[in-house]
Design a protein around this motif. Structure first.
Motif, short mmCIF file in Angstrom:
data_model
loop_
_atom_site.label_atom_id
_atom_site.label_comp_id
_atom_site.label_asym_id
_atom_site.label_seq_id
_atom_site.Cartn_x
_atom_site.Cartn_y
_atom_site.Cartn_z
N VAL A 150 0.86 -1.18 0.00
CA VAL A 150 0.00 0.00 0.00
C VAL A 150 0.90 1.23 0.00
N ILE A 151 0.57 2.17 -0.86
CA ILE A 151 1.37 3.39 -0.93
C ILE A 151 0.67 4.47 -0.12
N LEU A 152 1.40 5.00 0.83
CA LEU A 152 0.89 6.15 1.58
C LEU A 152 1.53 7.38 0.96
N LEU A 153 0.71 8.11 0.20
CA LEU A 153 1.21 9.33 -0.43
C LEU A 153 1.08 10.48 0.56
N MET A 154 2.11 11.29 0.61
CA MET A 154 2.05 12.52 1.39
C MET A 154 2.69 13.59 0.52
N ASP A 155 2.65 14.82 0.98
CA ASP A 155 3.40 15.86 0.29
C ASP A 155 4.24 16.58 1.32
N GLU A 156 5.18 17.37 0.83
CA GLU A 156 6.12 18.03 1.74
C GLU A 156 5.39 18.88 2.77
N VAL A 157 4.27 19.49 2.37
CA VAL A 157 3.53 20.33 3.32
C VAL A 157 3.07 19.48 4.51
N ILE A 158 2.40 18.37 4.22
CA ILE A 158 1.87 17.52 5.29
C ILE A 158 3.00 16.84 6.06
N GLY A 159 4.04 16.43 5.35
CA GLY A 159 5.15 15.73 5.99
C GLY A 159 5.88 16.60 7.00
N HIS A 160 6.09 17.85 6.64
CA HIS A 160 6.92 18.73 7.47
C HIS A 160 6.14 19.62 8.43
N MET A 161 4.88 19.94 8.13
CA MET A 161 4.17 20.86 9.02
C MET A 161 3.89 20.20 10.37
N ARG A 162 3.90 21.03 11.39
CA ARG A 162 3.54 20.54 12.72
C ARG A 162 2.12 20.97 13.02
N GLU A 163 1.37 20.06 13.61
CA GLU A 163 -0.04 20.33 13.84
C GLU A 163 -0.49 19.61 15.10
N ARG A 164 -1.55 20.10 15.67
CA ARG A 164 -2.11 19.49 16.87
C ARG A 164 -2.65 18.10 16.54
N ILE A 165 -2.31 17.16 17.38
CA ILE A 165 -2.80 15.80 17.18
C ILE A 165 -3.09 15.19 18.54
N GLU A 166 -4.17 14.44 18.62
CA GLU A 166 -4.48 13.69 19.84
C GLU A 166 -4.09 12.25 19.60
N LEU A 167 -3.12 11.77 20.35
CA LEU A 167 -2.68 10.38 20.20
C LEU A 167 -3.34 9.52 21.26
N PRO A 168 -4.22 8.61 20.83
CA PRO A 168 -4.88 7.76 21.83
C PRO A 168 -3.91 6.71 22.37
N ASP A 169 -4.19 6.18 23.53
CA ASP A 169 -3.36 5.11 24.10
C ASP A 169 -3.48 3.83 23.28
N GLU A 170 -4.67 3.61 22.79
CA GLU A 170 -4.93 2.41 21.98
C GLU A 170 -5.23 2.86 20.55
N PRO A 171 -4.88 2.04 19.55
CA PRO A 171 -5.20 2.43 18.17
C PRO A 171 -6.69 2.72 18.03
N PRO A 172 -7.05 3.77 17.29
CA PRO A 172 -8.46 4.15 17.19
C PRO A 172 -9.28 3.20 16.31
N ILE A 173 -8.62 2.38 15.53
CA ILE A 173 -9.36 1.39 14.73
C ILE A 173 -8.74 0.01 14.99
N PRO A 174 -9.52 -1.06 14.78
CA PRO A 174 -8.96 -2.40 15.01
C PRO A 174 -7.76 -2.65 14.09
N ILE A 175 -6.76 -3.32 14.61
CA ILE A 175 -5.57 -3.64 13.82
C ILE A 175 -5.80 -4.98 13.12
N ILE A 176 -5.55 -4.99 11.82
CA ILE A 176 -5.76 -6.20 11.03
C ILE A 176 -4.41 -6.88 10.79
N ASP A 177 -4.37 -8.19 10.99
CA ASP A 177 -3.18 -8.97 10.67
C ASP A 177 -3.51 -9.93 9.53
N ARG A 178 -2.50 -10.24 8.72
CA ARG A 178 -2.71 -11.10 7.56
C ARG A 178 -3.27 -12.46 7.97
N ALA A 179 -4.09 -13.02 7.09
CA ALA A 179 -4.65 -14.35 7.35
C ALA A 179 -3.55 -15.39 7.24
#
Lengths: 377, 270, 181
Positions: free
Chosen positions: A166-195
């Motif tokens: 899977v390609i995660l595309l970003m651009d220099e603006v998003i990669g380098h800018m600093r922004e407010r983020i709330e980091l939860p203790d647990e991942p906000p969505i279920p984590i999927i592992d390969r079958a």
């Protein structure tokens, strides 16, 4: 537990997302504007029992990621345009051998060495067709720091679920800018592992279409003794040039992605319910477009934003649906015309399309997009 | 029988031409694996592209037939992510030393615990006879119809200089000795290189008037000088010959062991 | 639309403008606001004029770049010359006393010229804290964030053992602001 509120770069949020998704292996090579991802993972991965390696080049990084993933490790690499070009052959190998991994491309101005510290969106077609041969690909693209965190997790989930890079595309603006983020203790969505395979080891077929479009992938080192090759292969993974077996493999490769569009296609719209003028934009450009929508609405123009989050596969239906509703569609992107051609194809002539294209190393101004929206009103 | 245990019957017949030395080398690899008692389920064979690299598909292990030149980079990922695995790379002279030359020197430098067997037949066989970095100066190839102007590598000196901790050379003719050398390479905790000189009668021998496969094997026999014997000879007596045997053995910190120690230290398990 | 504050911090590469921008943005976040910080990368970050930009808003921040700073800091003449051209009307411009202010500023620009570099060098003998002192001046004269949040954000970021020095630098900055306005 309350989330931790931080000021992070997009590249740092990508690292947080990857670790939340269970990243255990990163191989990379220094390249602006993605280097912070490697730097932070060099520091963090060994602390969680993972492995970081700076390889001798971009090609080797992509290769090492595939090798690591075959042992069962969630694996990632990160790069920018020139490095993305170099990774293409092994990226194709990963698509064809169906090895889950995440490739981050923080886009900078091109062609060639181009503008290393300036943003662009000029690799979106390369993300689709950069490697040779018919192959499907999933590419997703955040437009904020918090979304980078979420989509990095999503990228791993897609990779594991569909056994694909899977390609995660970003651009220099998003990669380098600093922004407010709330980091939860647990991942906000279920984590999927390969079958994992459920058949006896001696009966395991790594490319068995009777197991569904996404056959389970065993780990190296667990006694399945299977073969992986970039040659066209049969159910067993052994080389074949039989036309029928070739067709079965290529069809399944495409089906596993294109039969799951409901799951894979992500997008956001703003103010599209009554919109007459649509603005199609993605990544950092969508931030400008969001402002343009607000400015247009202040002037009484019914504008709305269509922001694809999944870039590949392209959201044809989304465009077709709004093409009927809209008087005009403005497409804004930081290149000289890439996804706009996909928009035109999907719109099938049902709506006039105005191009706002800019590839000068600067984020498109909201006023530039607004102006285009007012012209087509 | 070794063949039953270690070869994939379903992949036969193999693609190698009559008289090719690659089967002999693959057999030496299998004998060495068997003698070393490596766990068949914990051993991964990685290869690149070319005639030699087809060997991975014939061998009954977890096997990874990668892109041209990149076997060592893929293998590095395998070994890093699961250091418990025995990782063996089978590659050719063009694969390892032309397109894969950068990966080769850096794998040597890292001293990562991977055993690499370079099937050296001095030519690109799969694409029918172009010159490789191991084609001798002046010899003929389809892309060197007037004689090869390049000088060839001494891959063992290259490996040694780049930091490999075990380096040996053998030939298809000296198959039994080759298996012993591969065994020592497998035992070395670090990056090991065995140059296995092979014969390609079809695309190299014929063009360079080297005769049949048997003639080429005899050439190997006549021109190889054991390292112990070579030590007693003067340089002029070694003119036109090549040295076989264990050429270098040293010790240095192994890459994945160092990384494991780092993880243990950071996680407070030390 | 909620008020959006655009701030530009400029100086020469090595004067710590990037860190100052990060601290200012983190101070805003401590107050529950949104903040975006961007900076110049590449050769210009290694000497010459360097800038760091911060947007602070109670609402979501869409376009993440500064286009019309309402608050600007310039520590060097070169950065002043290079980055002052798109000031908003009625902007607050904080400059080091060494800077010769031109007469082409937009009407209503409030200029505060104070001895930041000299105070850092002479009073504290530590020119390296000029950036923190400058933040004190900037926040003292603009109130874009609370003094308390700024101090907390500074202490979160500066190396251990330098807390007192940085507190002093901040205090001098606020004092300069009080004197200068």
């Amino acid at each position: 537990m309350s989330p931790t509120v931080k000021l992070l770069q997009g590249n740092e949020a990508c690292v947080e997302g990857a670790l939340a998704a269970g990243l255990k292996f990163f191989a990379g090579y220094p390249i602006t504007p993605s280097t912070e991802i490697a730097e932070h993972l060099a520091e963090r991965l060994p602390r969680v029992g993972g492995r970081f390696i700076q390889m001798e080049d971009e090609i080797a990084s992509m290769a090492a990621v595939v090798g690591a993933s075959l042992t069962g490790a969630k694996a990632m690499t990160a790069t920018s345009g020139p490095g993305f070009s170099l990774k293409q052959e092994n990226l194709g190998f990963a698509t064809f051998t169906e090895v889950p991994c995440v490739v981050v491309n923080v886009m900078r101005g091109g062609p060639s060495t181009g503008l290393p510290t300036s943003p662009a969106q000029s690799d979106v077609m390369q993300a689709r067709w950069g490697t040779h041969g018919d192959h499907p690909i999933i590419a997703i693209y955040p437009s904020s720091v918090p979304e980078t965190y979420e989509l990095t997790i999503k990228a791993f989930n897609f990779a594991e679920k569909y056994r694909t890079p899977v390609i995660l595309l970003m651009d220099e603006v998003i990669g380098h800018m600093r922004e407010r983020i709330e980091l939860p203790d647990e991942p906000p969505i279920p984590i999927i592992d390969r079958a994992k395979p459920t058949v006896p080891k001696s009966e395991y077929l790594p490319f068995d279409e009777s197991q569904g479009d996404v056959p389970p992938l065993a780990n190296f080192g667990e006694g399945y003794r299977f073969h992986i090759t970039g040659l066209t292969h049969d159910q067993r993974g052994f080389p074949t040039s039989a036309p029928d077996k070739t067709a079965v493999l290529l069809d399944r490769l495409h089906n596993k992605i294109y039969n799951s569009l409901d799951d894979i296609l992500l997008w956001e719209t703003i103010d599209m319910e009554d919109a007459e003028i649509g603005i199609f934009a993605y990544g950092a450009t969508a931030r400008s477009a969001t402002r343009a929508v607000r400015l247009a609405r202040e002037q009484g123009v019914k504008a709305g934003l269509i922001r694809p989050i999944t870039i590949w596969p392209f959201p044809d239906q989304l465009i077709a649906q709004y093409a009927k509703q809209l008087k005009a569609l403005v497409v804004a992107e930081m290149n000289l015309g890439q996804l706009v051609n996909e928009v035109e194809r999907a719109a099938q002539g049902q709506v006039p399309i105005k191009r706002v294209l800019q590839a000068n190393g600067e984020l498109i101004l909201p006023e530039t997009i607004l102006q285009a929206a007012l012209e087509v009103k | 029988m070794l063949a039953e245990k270690y070869l994939r019957d379903a992949m036969m017949p193999h693609i190698w031409c009559p008289g090719c030395g690659h089967g002999i080398i693959m057999q030496a690899v299998i004998k060495a694996i068997d003698k070393a008692g490596l766990d068949q389920d914990k051993t991964v064979i990685v290869s690149g592209i070319g005639c030699s690299s087809r060997a991975s598909g014939y061998m009954n292990f977890d096997t990874l037939h990668t892109t041209h030149g990149r076997a060592l980079a893929f293998a590095t990922g395998v070994k890093m992510a699961n250091p418990e695995l025995n990782v063996i790379v089978l590659t050719g002279d063009g694969d390892a030393l032309a397109i894969g030359g950068n990966h080769f020197i850096h794998a040597c430098r890292r001293n990562i615990d991977i055993t690499t067997i370079i099937f050296n037949n001095s030519i690109y066989g799969m694409t029918s006879g172009q010159y490789s970095p191991m084609t001798p100066h002046g010899h003929l190839a389809t892309t060197a119809p007037h004689g090869n102007m390049d000088r060839n590598f001494d891959v063992c000196e290259l490996a040694k200089a780049a930091g490999a901790t075990y380096v040996a050379r053998s030939t298809a003719y000296h198959a039994a000795g080759m298996a012993d050398l591969i065994g020592k390479a497998l035992a070395n905790k670090g990056f090991s290189v065995v140059e296995a000189i092979s014969q390609c009668p079809t695309y190299y021998g014929r063009r360079n008037k080297q005769g049949s496969a048997i003639d080429m094997l005899n050439w190997q026999k006549e021109h190889a000088v054991n390292v112990a014997a070579a030590a007693r000879l003067k340089p002029e007596q070694l003119e036109g010959k090549f040295v076989i045997g264990e050429l270098h053995s040293s010790s240095a910190p192994e890459f994945t062991e160092q990384y494991d120690q780092l993880v243990a230290r950071l996680q407070g398990r030390e | 639309m909620a008020v959006r504050h655009e701030v530009r911090l400029s100086g020469s590469g090595g004067q710590g403008m990037q860190l100052a921008g990060i601290i200012l943005a983190e101070a805003a976040i401590l107050e529950g606001k949104n903040a975006v910080q961007t900076q110049s990368y590449g050769p210009e970050a290694r000497g010459g004029a360097s800038r760091s930009e911060v947007i602070i808003s109670e609402a979501a921040i869409d376009y993440p770049k500064v286009t019309q700073p309402q608050v600007m800091l310039a520590l060097t003449q070169e950065s002043y010359n290079k980055y002052r051209h798109d000031l908003a009307p009625d902007a607050l411009l904080v400059v080091d006393e060494s800077i010769e202010v031109s007469d082409d500023l937009p009407t209503g620009t409030q200029v505060i010229s104070v001895p930041i570099l000299r105070s850092a060098t002479e009073t504290l003998q530590r020119p390296i804290v000029a950036n923190i002192m400058a933040l004190g001046v900037l926040v003292g004269s603009s109130a874009i964030v609370e003094r308390e949040s700024l101090e907390k954000a500074v202490l979160n970021r500066v190396p251990r053992g330098t807390e007192d020095l940085n507190r002093q630098a901040l205090a001098i900055g606020f004092q300069l602001a009080a004197n200068g306005s």
